[in-house]
Every structure is written in structure tokens, then in C-alpha cells.
Enzyme design. Structure first.
Site, PDB file in Angstrom:
ATOM      1  N   ARG A  15      15.142 -22.737 -48.045  1.00  0.00           N
ATOM      2  CA  ARG A  15      14.004 -22.981 -47.249  1.00  0.00           C
ATOM      3  C   ARG A  15      12.890 -23.630 -48.270  1.00  0.00           C
ATOM      4  O   ARG A  15      12.154 -24.391 -48.114  1.00  0.00           O
ATOM      5  CB  ARG A  15      13.504 -21.738 -46.844  1.00  0.00           C
ATOM      6  CG  ARG A  15      12.379 -21.758 -45.719  1.00  0.00           C
ATOM      7  CD  ARG A  15      11.007 -21.857 -46.285  1.00  0.00           C
ATOM      8  NE  ARG A  15      10.798 -20.600 -46.952  1.00  0.00           N
ATOM      9  CZ  ARG A  15       9.778 -20.903 -48.131  1.00  0.00           C
ATOM     10  NH1 ARG A  15       9.284 -22.009 -48.491  1.00  0.00           N
ATOM     11  NH2 ARG A  15       9.538 -19.720 -48.834  1.00  0.00           N
ATOM     12  N   GLU A  30       0.433 -26.066 -63.760  1.00  0.00           N
ATOM     13  CA  GLU A  30       0.625 -26.432 -64.777  1.00  0.00           C
ATOM     14  C   GLU A  30       0.957 -25.044 -65.689  1.00  0.00           C
ATOM     15  O   GLU A  30       0.743 -23.939 -65.146  1.00  0.00           O
ATOM     16  CB  GLU A  30      -0.985 -27.156 -65.749  1.00  0.00           C
ATOM     17  CG  GLU A  30      -0.880 -28.467 -64.993  1.00  0.00           C
ATOM     18  CD  GLU A  30      -1.899 -29.264 -65.521  1.00  0.00           C
ATOM     19  OE1 GLU A  30      -2.619 -28.891 -66.430  1.00  0.00           O
ATOM     20  OE2 GLU A  30      -2.075 -30.375 -65.168  1.00  0.00           O
ATOM     21  N   PRO A  31       1.174 -25.113 -67.107  1.00  0.00           N
ATOM     22  CA  PRO A  31       1.568 -23.977 -67.773  1.00  0.00           C
ATOM     23  C   PRO A  31       0.389 -22.961 -67.824  1.00  0.00           C
ATOM     24  O   PRO A  31       0.495 -21.746 -68.042  1.00  0.00           O
ATOM     25  CB  PRO A  31       1.969 -24.452 -69.287  1.00  0.00           C
ATOM     26  CG  PRO A  31       2.703 -25.670 -68.775  1.00  0.00           C
ATOM     27  CD  PRO A  31       1.854 -26.475 -67.761  1.00  0.00           C
ATOM     28  N   PHE A  81      -4.591 -28.962 -51.924  1.00  0.00           N
ATOM     29  CA  PHE A  81      -4.814 -27.935 -50.998  1.00  0.00           C
ATOM     30  C   PHE A  81      -4.459 -28.104 -49.541  1.00  0.00           C
ATOM     31  O   PHE A  81      -3.794 -27.318 -48.917  1.00  0.00           O
ATOM     32  CB  PHE A  81      -6.113 -27.279 -51.089  1.00  0.00           C
ATOM     33  CG  PHE A  81      -6.480 -26.788 -52.570  1.00  0.00           C
ATOM     34  CD1 PHE A  81      -5.647 -26.092 -53.361  1.00  0.00           C
ATOM     35  CD2 PHE A  81      -7.792 -26.409 -52.658  1.00  0.00           C
ATOM     36  CE1 PHE A  81      -5.829 -25.418 -54.384  1.00  0.00           C
ATOM     37  CE2 PHE A  81      -7.993 -25.724 -53.927  1.00  0.00           C
ATOM     38  CZ  PHE A  81      -7.263 -25.356 -54.945  1.00  0.00           C
ATOM     39  N   ALA A  94       2.818 -25.683 -46.580  1.00  0.00           N
ATOM     40  CA  ALA A  94       3.857 -24.876 -47.084  1.00  0.00           C
ATOM     41  C   ALA A  94       3.508 -23.467 -47.068  1.00  0.00           C
ATOM     42  O   ALA A  94       4.448 -22.493 -46.623  1.00  0.00           O
ATOM     43  CB  ALA A  94       3.991 -25.366 -48.663  1.00  0.00           C
ATOM     44  N   GLN A 153      18.003  11.105 -39.448  1.00  0.00           N
ATOM     45  CA  GLN A 153      16.672  10.720 -39.069  1.00  0.00           C
ATOM     46  C   GLN A 153      16.080   9.825 -40.067  1.00  0.00           C
ATOM     47  O   GLN A 153      15.172   9.027 -39.714  1.00  0.00           O
ATOM     48  CB  GLN A 153      15.923  11.829 -38.915  1.00  0.00           C
ATOM     49  CG  GLN A 153      16.382  12.736 -37.723  1.00  0.00           C
ATOM     50  CD  GLN A 153      15.598  14.208 -37.333  1.00  0.00           C
ATOM     51  OE1 GLN A 153      14.907  14.436 -38.101  1.00  0.00           O
ATOM     52  NE2 GLN A 153      15.976  14.936 -36.320  1.00  0.00           N
ATOM     53  N   GLU A 209       2.569 -20.777 -54.236  1.00  0.00           N
ATOM     54  CA  GLU A 209       1.687 -21.264 -52.903  1.00  0.00           C
ATOM     55  C   GLU A 209       0.727 -20.094 -52.857  1.00  0.00           C
ATOM     56  O   GLU A 209       0.125 -20.066 -51.522  1.00  0.00           O
ATOM     57  CB  GLU A 209       2.522 -21.398 -51.592  1.00  0.00           C
ATOM     58  CG  GLU A 209       3.981 -21.967 -51.794  1.00  0.00           C
ATOM     59  CD  GLU A 209       3.607 -23.612 -51.863  1.00  0.00           C
ATOM     60  OE1 GLU A 209       2.543 -23.870 -52.053  1.00  0.00           O
ATOM     61  OE2 GLU A 209       4.558 -24.171 -52.160  1.00  0.00           O
ATOM     62  N   PHE A 215     -13.427 -15.121 -57.113  1.00  0.00           N
ATOM     63  CA  PHE A 215     -12.183 -15.593 -58.008  1.00  0.00           C
ATOM     64  C   PHE A 215     -12.623 -15.463 -59.538  1.00  0.00           C
ATOM     65  O   PHE A 215     -11.733 -15.405 -60.105  1.00  0.00           O
ATOM     66  CB  PHE A 215     -12.019 -17.023 -57.706  1.00  0.00           C
ATOM     67  CG  PHE A 215     -11.565 -17.252 -56.323  1.00  0.00           C
ATOM     68  CD1 PHE A 215     -10.371 -16.849 -55.604  1.00  0.00           C
ATOM     69  CD2 PHE A 215     -12.682 -17.938 -55.374  1.00  0.00           C
ATOM     70  CE1 PHE A 215     -10.196 -17.089 -54.328  1.00  0.00           C
ATOM     71  CE2 PHE A 215     -12.358 -18.344 -54.141  1.00  0.00           C
ATOM     72  CZ  PHE A 215     -11.072 -17.707 -53.415  1.00  0.00           C
TER      73      PHE A 215
HETATM   74  P1  TGC Z   1     -12.583 -24.455 -53.783  1.00  0.00           P
HETATM   75  O1  TGC Z   1     -13.856 -24.626 -54.232  1.00  0.00           O
HETATM   76  O2  TGC Z   1     -12.462 -23.345 -52.831  1.00  0.00           O
HETATM   77  O3  TGC Z   1     -12.119 -25.796 -52.854  1.00  0.00           O
HETATM   78  C1  TGC Z   1     -12.215 -27.035 -53.697  1.00  0.00           C
HETATM   79  C2  TGC Z   1     -12.139 -28.034 -52.739  1.00  0.00           C
HETATM   80  O4  TGC Z   1     -10.689 -28.011 -52.002  1.00  0.00           O
HETATM   81  C3  TGC Z   1     -11.016 -27.586 -50.447  1.00  0.00           C
HETATM   82  N1  TGC Z   1     -10.079 -26.582 -50.295  1.00  0.00           N
HETATM   83  C4  TGC Z   1      -9.148 -26.613 -49.189  1.00  0.00           C
HETATM   84  N2  TGC Z   1      -9.124 -27.677 -48.497  1.00  0.00           N
HETATM   85  C5  TGC Z   1      -8.130 -27.545 -47.664  1.00  0.00           C
HETATM   86  N3  TGC Z   1      -7.111 -26.560 -47.480  1.00  0.00           N
HETATM   87  C6  TGC Z   1      -7.239 -25.514 -48.219  1.00  0.00           C
HETATM   88  N4  TGC Z   1      -6.713 -24.402 -48.305  1.00  0.00           N
HETATM   89  C7  TGC Z   1      -8.439 -25.579 -49.152  1.00  0.00           C
HETATM   90  N5  TGC Z   1      -8.949 -24.802 -50.296  1.00  0.00           N
HETATM   91  C8  TGC Z   1      -9.952 -25.162 -50.706  1.00  0.00           C
HETATM   92  C9  TGC Z   1     -12.680 -27.186 -50.754  1.00  0.00           C
HETATM   93  O5  TGC Z   1     -13.092 -27.196 -49.208  1.00  0.00           O
HETATM   94  C10 TGC Z   1     -13.250 -28.068 -51.703  1.00  0.00           C
HETATM   95  O6  TGC Z   1     -13.205 -29.127 -51.047  1.00  0.00           O
HETATM   96  P2  TGC Z   1     -14.487 -30.117 -51.409  1.00  0.00           P
HETATM   97  O7  TGC Z   1     -14.336 -31.560 -50.726  1.00  0.00           O
HETATM   98  O8  TGC Z   1     -15.527 -29.428 -50.979  1.00  0.00           O
HETATM   99  O9  TGC Z   1     -14.329 -30.231 -52.853  1.00  0.00           O
HETATM  100  O10 TGC Z   1     -11.542 -24.319 -55.061  1.00  0.00           O
HETATM  101  P3  TGC Z   1     -11.666 -23.192 -55.739  1.00  0.00           P
HETATM  102  O11 TGC Z   1     -11.181 -23.925 -56.976  1.00  0.00           O
HETATM  103  O12 TGC Z   1     -12.864 -22.467 -56.039  1.00  0.00           O
HETATM  104  O13 TGC Z   1     -10.411 -22.711 -55.475  1.00  0.00           O
HETATM  105  C11 TGC Z   1     -10.007 -21.222 -55.589  1.00  0.00           C
HETATM  106  C12 TGC Z   1      -8.770 -20.840 -55.142  1.00  0.00           C
HETATM  107  C13 TGC Z   1      -8.185 -19.776 -55.768  1.00  0.00           C
HETATM  108  C14 TGC Z   1      -8.781 -20.500 -53.274  1.00  0.00           C
HETATM  109  C15 TGC Z   1      -7.642 -21.950 -55.012  1.00  0.00           C
HETATM  110  O14 TGC Z   1      -7.751 -22.466 -56.627  1.00  0.00           O
HETATM  111  C16 TGC Z   1      -6.449 -21.542 -54.820  1.00  0.00           C
HETATM  112  O15 TGC Z   1      -5.694 -21.579 -53.772  1.00  0.00           O
HETATM  113  N6  TGC Z   1      -5.383 -21.334 -55.836  1.00  0.00           N
HETATM  114  C17 TGC Z   1      -4.226 -21.338 -55.719  1.00  0.00           C
HETATM  115  C18 TGC Z   1      -3.379 -22.250 -55.937  1.00  0.00           C
HETATM  116  C19 TGC Z   1      -1.797 -22.393 -55.582  1.00  0.00           C
HETATM  117  O16 TGC Z   1      -1.517 -22.018 -54.307  1.00  0.00           O
HETATM  118  N7  TGC Z   1      -0.872 -22.795 -56.534  1.00  0.00           N
HETATM  119  C20 TGC Z   1       0.348 -22.881 -56.135  1.00  0.00           C
HETATM  120  C21 TGC Z   1       0.791 -24.134 -56.215  1.00  0.00           C
HETATM  121  S1  TGC Z   1       2.591 -24.136 -55.720  1.00  0.00           S
HETATM  122  C22 TGC Z   1       3.005 -25.744 -56.250  1.00  0.00           C
HETATM  123  O17 TGC Z   1       2.429 -26.291 -57.039  1.00  0.00           O
HETATM  124  C23 TGC Z   1       4.430 -26.014 -55.882  1.00  0.00           C
HETATM  125  S2  TGC Z   1       5.455 -24.562 -55.650  1.00  0.00           S
HETATM  126  C24 TGC Z   1       6.676 -24.941 -54.886  1.00  0.00           C
HETATM  127  C25 TGC Z   1       7.695 -25.832 -55.642  1.00  0.00           C
HETATM  128  O18 TGC Z   1       7.375 -26.843 -56.200  1.00  0.00           O
HETATM  129  O19 TGC Z   1       8.658 -25.014 -55.783  1.00  0.00           O
END
Ligand code: TGC
Length: 387
Positions: free
Chosen positions: A93, A136-137, A239, A245, A282, A366, A386
Site C-alpha cells: 500500500r 531529511e536526516p 503538504f 497520502a 469470555q 506522514e 509545535f
Molecule cells: P504551517 O505554518 O502550519 O504551514 C506552512 C504552509 O503550509 C500550509 N499547510 C498546508 N497546506 C495544505 N495541507 C496541509 N495539511 C497543510 N499544512 C500546512 C499552511 O497553510 C502554510 O501555507 P502558507 O501559504 O500560509 O505558507 O507550517 P508549520 O511548519 O508550522 O507546520 C507544522 C506541522 C507540524 C503541522 C508540519 O510541519 C507537519 O505537518 N509536519 C509533519 C511532516 C510530515 O508529515 N512528514 C512526513 C513526510 S512523509 C515523506 O516524506 C514520505 S513518506 C512515504 C515514503 O516515501 O515512503
């Protein structure tokens, strides 16, 4: 097993005939192509690249992307596919998610017409594989702190940096690389045979063994000006792909949970101790009922979120509800299912512990439990917590 054992709430009644037919098609693919082989793939840590074109023919790649040879199915249909695939194995998946939800959706949402025509049809057919380089790392939960840089150089770009935990990168043809530029974070389409691009599988792993996750190094990787995804500026770009995903995971996790529950139920009906099937005890029935409760609730959440996505009303913060809840419950179900299998449950002959191990990754990628908790916390309080 009774009908109530397999669909206690009669949730099929909430699906159309076309959705059920599609779900059953994917279920058949999992039965015929994944289940007979998954123990071997998992044990030997093999990603079965040979089934990728089959997945393409079935319409599993870019399932809910429209045009350019993509299936153009609904969000609910994509979710049903994720549900069935993850009942087979999270690694398979995950491949479908990376290819469709992350890479193809990045190109479909943010690419030029030329980029879409160049990459989407062969990716939908499973002739080319993509990967998505965000993490990233030193920048996992906080991608805003990424250090990979793309600088203008003549009529192109030069990218330097490192990515980690990137699915399928070592066998991918194309990488979507997110990098810091003087104009903020931008996405680039980087063919993986570009000099300076290296992908190395991270091994050995205790989860996702039938999949590949890699370290990527980008050492002076030169790409032309038209490699940039023009429609994505800032973190909103990646994002938006993560939303896709995370949505699929909401469904997929319940597939792993369902398979673990069904394995435990079948075992409990068959296994005799103290002169009777352990299903007659049970404490066993309580465990099975708790699983049925959470699977039913999780599927209702997934379907509701899917219907909202199809209606265009779904908020990213609502996807966090599904991802957080369903993966958390699924991993608990898989672990509890293992207890019903006793010592036999630690072998690869039975799926629950394999699913539980896989879900350790799903729980983390994710967006971790903590990230989704804080996304929801911010949504209900208005206060970001955060840092
Ligand atoms: P924040 O200030 O909240 O947002 C920055 C900009 O992004 C927008 N935004 C979104 N837009 C669409 N969908 C979402 N879910 C969004 N979340 C935020 C937001 O509106 C803003 O836009 P703009 O235009 O105003 O600049 O950003 P933040 O840095 O404070 O965010 C905090 C946090 C923790 C929510 C965010 O960093 C986060 O979600 N972190 C988790 C990252 C994550 O899930 N990483 C996993 C990556 S998985 C991967 O890379 C591949 S795994 C699959 C594989 O390859 O096997």
C-alpha cells in the site's frame, strides 16, 4: 464465520454497487498476487517490482488522478483500494501511496502541461516509478527546517543536500525533490540517473520489509530550468501531497487491522485449549469484540472523510483525525490479535505481528501521532503548540 463477523455494521450498504465491485477487484488482486507471496517478500526484504505493471493495469497507480492515462476514480474508491492493499501488506500500500498520492499528485497539482504529459501516463501504467523527497536526516516532523538547497546556475538549477526515509528511491526513475531556494521551498522533478543523485536502501528494517526506504544524497545535481514544479511555492505544496497520502492511510490502516482481526478470529475458532476452542472463552470474546468495535468505527471515519473529500469539503485538519485515530487503533488491534495467537503469533505464518510491525512505520510517517495531535490541538484551540 458469520456475516456479522466480517461486516458487523453492514457497511457495504453505504457503498455503491460500483464501489463494491472495485473493492472486490482489488481484494481479488491481493488474494491472488500478494497473499501467496508476502511471507517470502517480507522475510527476504524484497519489494516485488514485477507486480508494478499489474498494479498499473488494474488502475491502482494514481487512482484518483484524472486525465493523462490515470484512472480518475473517486476518493472513496482510492480509499477502498488502500484498505484492501494494506490488508495484504502495508509495504505494498505504501508503494501505491508514494507513486499516486505523493509523486503523481505533485505533478498533477503543480506541474506544467509538458511535465504531466511526460511523466503521468508511464507512471499510471507502472512503467516508471517515482519517489518523493521531503524528509531529511535532520528535518522529519519539521520540514520547514530542511537544508537541501537549490540554487540557480545559468539556465538551470543545482541541488545539494540529503533526504532520508524516501520510499522506493533506489528503484525510482524520477524523484520529486523539495528544496530551499531564494524564493522559499520549491519542488523539482529530478530523473534519478542525473549525475550526483544517489539512493541507498536503509537496512536492515523491522518494519515495511516488503518495501524499500532510502537515504538520498544530492551532490551538485544539475537540472534544467523546466524541472521546477511551477505551481508549488512554499510548504503548502508538499503538504497538499501529504494530505492525499494521509487520507489513504486512514483507510489502509483499517485493512491491516481487519486482516489481523480475521486471522485471530479464525485461529480462536480453531485452536483448542482446556478442551474447547479458545473462541469460547469470555476473555477471548472480549478481545475480538473490542477489535470489531474499533474496526467498525475506523471504517465509518474513513468513509465519512472520503465522502467529504469527494464533495470537496474536507479540511486537512480533518484528515489528521482519520490518520491519528485509525493508525493508533489499528496497531492496538494487531498487537491484541497477536496475543490470541499465543506463541504461534510471533511467526510469519500469521499476519498480525507483521502488520503491527509495519504499522510502526505507518504511525510515524506522514505525520507522527504527536504531529497530528498538535494539528488537531491547533484546530480546536487556535493556538499552535509545535514548539
Ligand atoms: P504551517 O505554518 O502550519 O504551514 C506552512 C504552509 O503550509 C500550509 N499547510 C498546508 N497546506 C495544505 N495541507 C496541509 N495539511 C497543510 N499544512 C500546512 C499552511 O497553510 C502554510 O501555507 P502558507 O501559504 O500560509 O505558507 O507550517 P508549520 O511548519 O508550522 O507546520 C507544522 C506541522 C507540524 C503541522 C508540519 O510541519 C507537519 O505537518 N509536519 C509533519 C511532516 C510530515 O508529515 N512528514 C512526513 C513526510 S512523509 C515523506 O516524506 C514520505 S513518506 C512515504 C515514503 O516515501 O515512503
Amino acid at each position: 464465520m458469520t456475516d456479522l463477523a466480517t461486516d458487523y455494521l453492514g457497511l457495504d450498504a453505504l457503498l455503491s454497487a460500483e464501489e463494491i465491485a472495485w473493492r472486490d477487484t482489488v481484494r481479488g488482486f491481493v488474494r491472488d498476487r500478494i497473499r501467496p507471496n508476502i511471507i517470502q517478500w517480507y522475510e527476504k526484504a524484497v519489494f516485488p517490482a514485477e507486480i508494478v505493471p499489474e498494479m498499473g493495469r488494474l488502475g491502482l497507480l494514481g487512482t484518483h488522478v484524472s486525465g493523462y492515462g490515470c484512472p480518475g476514480r473517486s476518493a472513496v474508491e482510492y480509499g477502498l483500494a488502500a484498505l484492501e492493499l494494506e490488508a495484504g501488506d502495508s509495504g505494498l500500500r505504501t508503494f501505491v501511496s508514494v507513486q499516486g498520492s505523493l509523486v503523481m499528485s505533485a505533478i498533477a497539482k503543480f506541474g506544467t502541461e509538458t511535465q504531466k504529459q511526460r511523466w503521468l501516463p508511464p507512471m499510471a501504467a507502472g512503467e516508471l516509478i517515482g519517489c518523493f523527497g521531503l524528509t531529511e536526516p535532520e528535518a522529519g516532523s519539521d520540514p520547514a527546517s530542511m537544508t537541501t538547497m537549490a540554487r540557480r546556475d545559468g539556465d538551470g538549477w543545482v541541488i545539494n543536500g540529503a533526504k532520508r526515509w524516501i520510499g522506493l528511491a533506489s528503484i525510482a526513475d524520477l524523484a520529486v525533490i523539495w528544496a530551499r531556494t531564494e524564493d522559499g521551498i520549491r519542488g523539482f522533478l529530478v530523473p534519478t540517473d542525473t549525475p550526483g543523485f544517489t539512493a541507498t536502501p536503509i537496512e536492515p528494517k523491522l518494519a515495511m520489509r516488503a518495501s524499500i526506504q532510502c537515504d538520498i544524497t544530492l551532490a551538485g545535481v544539475r537540472v534544467p530550468a523546466d524541472a521546477i514544479l511551477p505551481g508549488a511555492a512554499g510548504l503548502r505544496g508538499p503538504f497538499s501531497c501529504l494530505n492525499e497520502a494521509r487520507y489513504g492511510i486512514t483507510w489502509g490502516a483499517m485493512g491491516a487491522a481487519r486482516d489481523a482481526y480475521e486471522a485471530a478470529l479464525a485461529y480462536a475458532l480453531d485452536r483448542r485449549q482446556f478442551g474447547q476452542p479458545i473462541a469460547s472463552f469470555q476473555l477471548t470474546q472480549e478481545k475480538l469484540v473490542d477489535m470489531v468495535l474499533e474496526i467498525g468505527k475506523g471504517l465509518l471515519v474513513a468513509l465519512h472523510i472520503g465522502r467529504m473529500k469527494d464533495a470537496g469539503t474536507l479540511l486537512p485538519e480533518q484528515i489528521s483525525f482519520g490518520k491519528l485515530n485509525n493508525v493508533r487503533e489499528a496497531i492496538a488491534i494487531c498487537r491484541e490479535a497477536r496475543t490470541l495467537l499465543g506463541g504461534n503469533g510471533i511467526t510469519l505464518d500469521h499476519s498480525p505481528l507483521r502488520h503491527a510491525n509495519n504499522l510502526e512505520s505507518v504511525r510515524t510517517y506522514e505525520g507522527t501521532d504527536e504531529v497530528h495531535t498538535l494539528i488537531m490541538g491547533r484546530a480546536i484551540t487556535g493556538i499552535p503548540a509545535f514548539s
